[in-house]
Design a protein around this motif. Structure first.
Motif, PDB file in Angstrom:
ATOM      1  N   VAL A 161      81.174  84.485  86.902  1.00 58.68           N
ATOM      2  CA  VAL A 161      81.079  84.238  85.192  1.00 58.68           C
ATOM      3  C   VAL A 161      80.712  82.719  85.322  1.00 58.68           C
ATOM      4  CG1 VAL A 161      82.220  83.875  83.436  1.00 58.68           C
ATOM      5  CG2 VAL A 161      82.596  86.303  84.326  1.00 58.68           C
ATOM      6  N   PHE A 162      81.682  81.923  85.961  1.00 57.11           N
ATOM      7  CA  PHE A 162      81.506  80.324  85.981  1.00 57.11           C
ATOM      8  C   PHE A 162      80.137  79.868  86.261  1.00 57.11           C
ATOM      9  CE2 PHE A 162      81.889  76.340  88.129  1.00 57.11           C
ATOM     10  CZ  PHE A 162      82.350  75.570  87.062  1.00 57.11           C
ATOM     11  N   TYR A 163      79.611  80.455  87.470  1.00 60.50           N
ATOM     12  CA  TYR A 163      78.280  80.221  87.960  1.00 60.50           C
ATOM     13  C   TYR A 163      77.409  80.738  87.101  1.00 60.50           C
ATOM     14  CZ  TYR A 163      74.453  79.657  91.083  1.00 60.50           C
ATOM     15  OH  TYR A 163      73.324  79.004  91.628  1.00 60.50           O
ATOM     16  N   PHE A 164      77.175  81.997  86.602  1.00 63.00           N
ATOM     17  CA  PHE A 164      76.063  82.209  85.807  1.00 63.00           C
ATOM     18  C   PHE A 164      76.073  81.688  84.187  1.00 63.00           C
ATOM     19  CE2 PHE A 164      76.097  85.936  88.798  1.00 63.00           C
ATOM     20  CZ  PHE A 164      74.785  85.488  89.478  1.00 63.00           C
ATOM     21  N   MET A 165      77.198  81.341  83.882  1.00 64.77           N
ATOM     22  CA  MET A 165      77.354  80.536  82.540  1.00 64.77           C
ATOM     23  C   MET A 165      76.793  79.182  82.663  1.00 64.77           C
ATOM     24  SD  MET A 165      81.022  81.477  80.944  1.00 64.77           S
ATOM     25  CE  MET A 165      80.598  80.565  79.218  1.00 64.77           C
ATOM     26  N   LEU A 166      77.013  78.480  83.868  1.00 67.35           N
ATOM     27  CA  LEU A 166      76.395  77.237  84.357  1.00 67.35           C
ATOM     28  C   LEU A 166      74.750  77.203  84.256  1.00 67.35           C
ATOM     29  CD1 LEU A 166      78.565  75.536  86.949  1.00 67.35           C
ATOM     30  CD2 LEU A 166      78.372  74.725  84.655  1.00 67.35           C
ATOM     31  N   LEU A 167      74.442  78.433  84.912  1.00 65.36           N
ATOM     32  CA  LEU A 167      73.005  78.653  85.343  1.00 65.36           C
ATOM     33  C   LEU A 167      72.197  79.099  83.907  1.00 65.36           C
ATOM     34  CD1 LEU A 167      71.554  78.403  87.844  1.00 65.36           C
ATOM     35  CD2 LEU A 167      71.937  81.011  88.249  1.00 65.36           C
ATOM     36  N   PHE A 168      72.813  79.848  82.979  1.00 56.59           N
ATOM     37  CA  PHE A 168      72.459  80.389  81.842  1.00 56.59           C
ATOM     38  C   PHE A 168      72.924  80.057  80.681  1.00 56.59           C
ATOM     39  CE2 PHE A 168      71.312  83.305  85.492  1.00 56.59           C
ATOM     40  CZ  PHE A 168      69.991  83.116  85.705  1.00 56.59           C
ATOM     41  N   PRO A 169      73.259  78.763  80.397  1.00 61.73           N
ATOM     42  CA  PRO A 169      73.964  78.516  79.233  1.00 61.73           C
ATOM     43  C   PRO A 169      73.398  78.918  77.709  1.00 61.73           C
ATOM     44  CG  PRO A 169      72.887  76.545  79.826  1.00 61.73           C
ATOM     45  CD  PRO A 169      72.710  77.864  80.938  1.00 61.73           C
ATOM     46  N   ASN A 170      72.123  79.021  77.832  1.00 57.01           N
ATOM     47  CA  ASN A 170      71.443  79.297  76.533  1.00 57.01           C
ATOM     48  C   ASN A 170      70.773  80.779  76.820  1.00 57.01           C
ATOM     49  OD1 ASN A 170      71.966  76.961  75.200  1.00 57.01           O
ATOM     50  ND2 ASN A 170      70.447  76.100  76.469  1.00 57.01           N
ATOM     51  N   ASP A 171      71.085  81.578  77.537  1.00 58.46           N
ATOM     52  CA  ASP A 171      70.465  82.871  77.579  1.00 58.46           C
ATOM     53  C   ASP A 171      71.732  83.765  77.993  1.00 58.46           C
ATOM     54  OD1 ASP A 171      69.064  85.320  78.168  1.00 58.46           O
ATOM     55  OD2 ASP A 171      67.230  84.360  79.407  1.00 58.46           O
ATOM     56  N   LYS A 172      72.361  84.504  77.159  1.00 54.22           N
ATOM     57  CA  LYS A 172      73.139  85.452  77.435  1.00 54.22           C
ATOM     58  C   LYS A 172      72.814  86.691  78.095  1.00 54.22           C
ATOM     59  CE  LYS A 172      73.738  87.778  72.892  1.00 54.22           C
ATOM     60  NZ  LYS A 172      74.898  87.787  71.604  1.00 54.22           N
ATOM     61  N   TYR A 173      71.628  87.296  77.612  1.00 57.28           N
ATOM     62  CA  TYR A 173      71.164  88.325  78.403  1.00 57.28           C
ATOM     63  C   TYR A 173      71.033  88.266  79.867  1.00 57.28           C
ATOM     64  CZ  TYR A 173      70.693  90.276  73.675  1.00 57.28           C
ATOM     65  OH  TYR A 173      70.829  90.692  72.514  1.00 57.28           O
ATOM     66  N   ALA A 174      70.482  87.071  80.378  1.00 53.98           N
ATOM     67  CA  ALA A 174      70.067  86.640  81.682  1.00 53.98           C
ATOM     68  C   ALA A 174      71.588  86.703  82.370  1.00 53.98           C
ATOM     69  CB  ALA A 174      69.127  85.432  81.846  1.00 53.98           C
ATOM     70  N   TYR A 175      72.521  86.080  81.879  1.00 53.03           N
ATOM     71  CA  TYR A 175      73.901  85.804  82.159  1.00 53.03           C
ATOM     72  C   TYR A 175      74.282  87.151  82.657  1.00 53.03           C
ATOM     73  CZ  TYR A 175      78.843  85.904  81.051  1.00 53.03           C
ATOM     74  OH  TYR A 175      80.217  86.187  81.023  1.00 53.03           O
ATOM     75  N   SER A 176      74.445  87.981  81.353  1.00 54.56           N
ATOM     76  CA  SER A 176      75.095  89.259  81.611  1.00 54.56           C
ATOM     77  C   SER A 176      74.436  90.261  82.639  1.00 54.56           C
ATOM     78  CB  SER A 176      75.315  90.088  80.422  1.00 54.56           C
ATOM     79  OG  SER A 176      75.785  91.267  80.422  1.00 54.56           O
ATOM     80  N   ALA A 177      73.081  90.085  82.825  1.00 56.10           N
ATOM     81  CA  ALA A 177      72.318  90.960  83.637  1.00 56.10           C
ATOM     82  C   ALA A 177      72.582  90.554  85.024  1.00 56.10           C
ATOM     83  CB  ALA A 177      70.708  90.971  83.211  1.00 56.10           C
ATOM     84  N   ASN A 178      72.664  89.555  85.295  1.00 57.17           N
ATOM     85  CA  ASN A 178      72.871  88.898  86.744  1.00 57.17           C
ATOM     86  C   ASN A 178      74.210  89.216  87.244  1.00 57.17           C
ATOM     87  OD1 ASN A 178      70.497  86.849  88.090  1.00 57.17           O
ATOM     88  ND2 ASN A 178      70.365  87.004  85.809  1.00 57.17           N
ATOM     89  N   LEU A 179      75.082  88.812  86.241  1.00 58.10           N
ATOM     90  CA  LEU A 179      76.472  89.370  86.550  1.00 58.10           C
ATOM     91  C   LEU A 179      76.699  90.691  86.695  1.00 58.10           C
ATOM     92  CD1 LEU A 179      79.174  87.736  86.350  1.00 58.10           C
ATOM     93  CD2 LEU A 179      79.336  88.441  84.051  1.00 58.10           C
TER      94      LEU A 179
END
Length: 245
Positions: free
Chosen positions: A153-171
């Motif tokens: 979560v920490f990494y993908f929030m840093l990587l996709f701070p403005n794209d919650k769909y990319a954040y959740s999908a990669n997670l």
């Protein structure tokens, strides 16, 4: 027996709802309570097996948002970490001391959830040592306790701070592939029992329903509020694990 199954169903239902609406939280919620009914080993195997189904369900709904190139380093490190997690859980998963260690780790996660700040979208994210360190940590802790999500979560929030769909999908795809590895390793080692199947079927219904509702409400509910509610629940359960584990 019926009451126990109902309680387990509700625990897994709430955990899967939290994951559906916030991207993670199933393992945190489930592992905060299941060790009161099972050993850490049994709890982890049940949660990881259900997480495989849960993550697959959510990932399929968000598949077009997966950014595969961003997964290579952290996912490779996570799979290596899962090997270490498998060794520890397979050999020491029946020991009660793991419940205390789990409780301490959960308290740490709760502190992180309450103190974490929104990532800076302008800050460049390290693409080598950071995903390697977080991947190894998340893979190891996830393989032992099924609660390695905060690392990812920490990494993908840093990587996709403005794209919650990319954040959740990669997670979700990370959770899915690491869960496949854990289930395969423990399956080959004969760690699954006949009793496991009954609990898995009960949990299967709960995670499919909970995650579906969570994803439907994904765009409407405040992720921050959901995480805080889950964090409070986890904190109470973690304290009990430390005291009575």
């Amino acid at each position: 027996m019926v009451i126990e199954l109902l309680i387990i169903f509700l625990i897994l239902l709430f955990g899967s709802f939290v994951q559906g609406v916030s991207g993670f939280g199933f393992g945190l919620v489930a592992m905060s309570f299941l060790p009161f009914f099972f050993t850490v080993k049994e709890s982890t195997l049940l949660v990881v097996s259900l997480a495989l189904v849960l993550s697959a369900s959510i990932a399929l709904q968000m598949f077009k948002h997966i950014q595969w190139k961003s997964l290579i380093v952290i996912l490779t490190a996570a799979l290596v970490g899962r090997l270490g997690g498998f060794f520890i859980l397979h050999n020491y998963g029946e020991h009660d001391i793991l419940k205390v260690i789990l409780g301490i780790f959960l308290i740490g996660v709760v502190v992180y959830l309450f103190r974490s700040k929104p990532p800076n979208p302008d800050k460049k994210v390290n693409g080598t040592w950071l995903p390697i360190a977080l991947g190894l940590g998340g893979g190891l802790i996830g393989g032992i306790f099924a609660v390695g999500g905060p690392f990812f979560v920490f990494y993908f929030m840093l990587l996709f701070p403005n794209d919650k769909y990319a954040y959740s999908a990669n997670l979700q795809i990370t959770f899915l592939l690491t869960a496949v590895m854990t289930v395969a390793l423990h399956g080959v080692s004969g760690d699954f029992t006949v009793d496991f199947l009954g609990y898995f079927l009960v949990g299967l219904v709960s995670v499919l329903v909970g995650s579906r509702v969570g994803v439907l409400l994904f765009a409407k509910l405040s992720q921050a509020k959901i995480k805080k509610i889950a964090a409070i629940v986890v904190a109470v359960a973690a304290a009990n694990l430390i005291i009575f584990g």
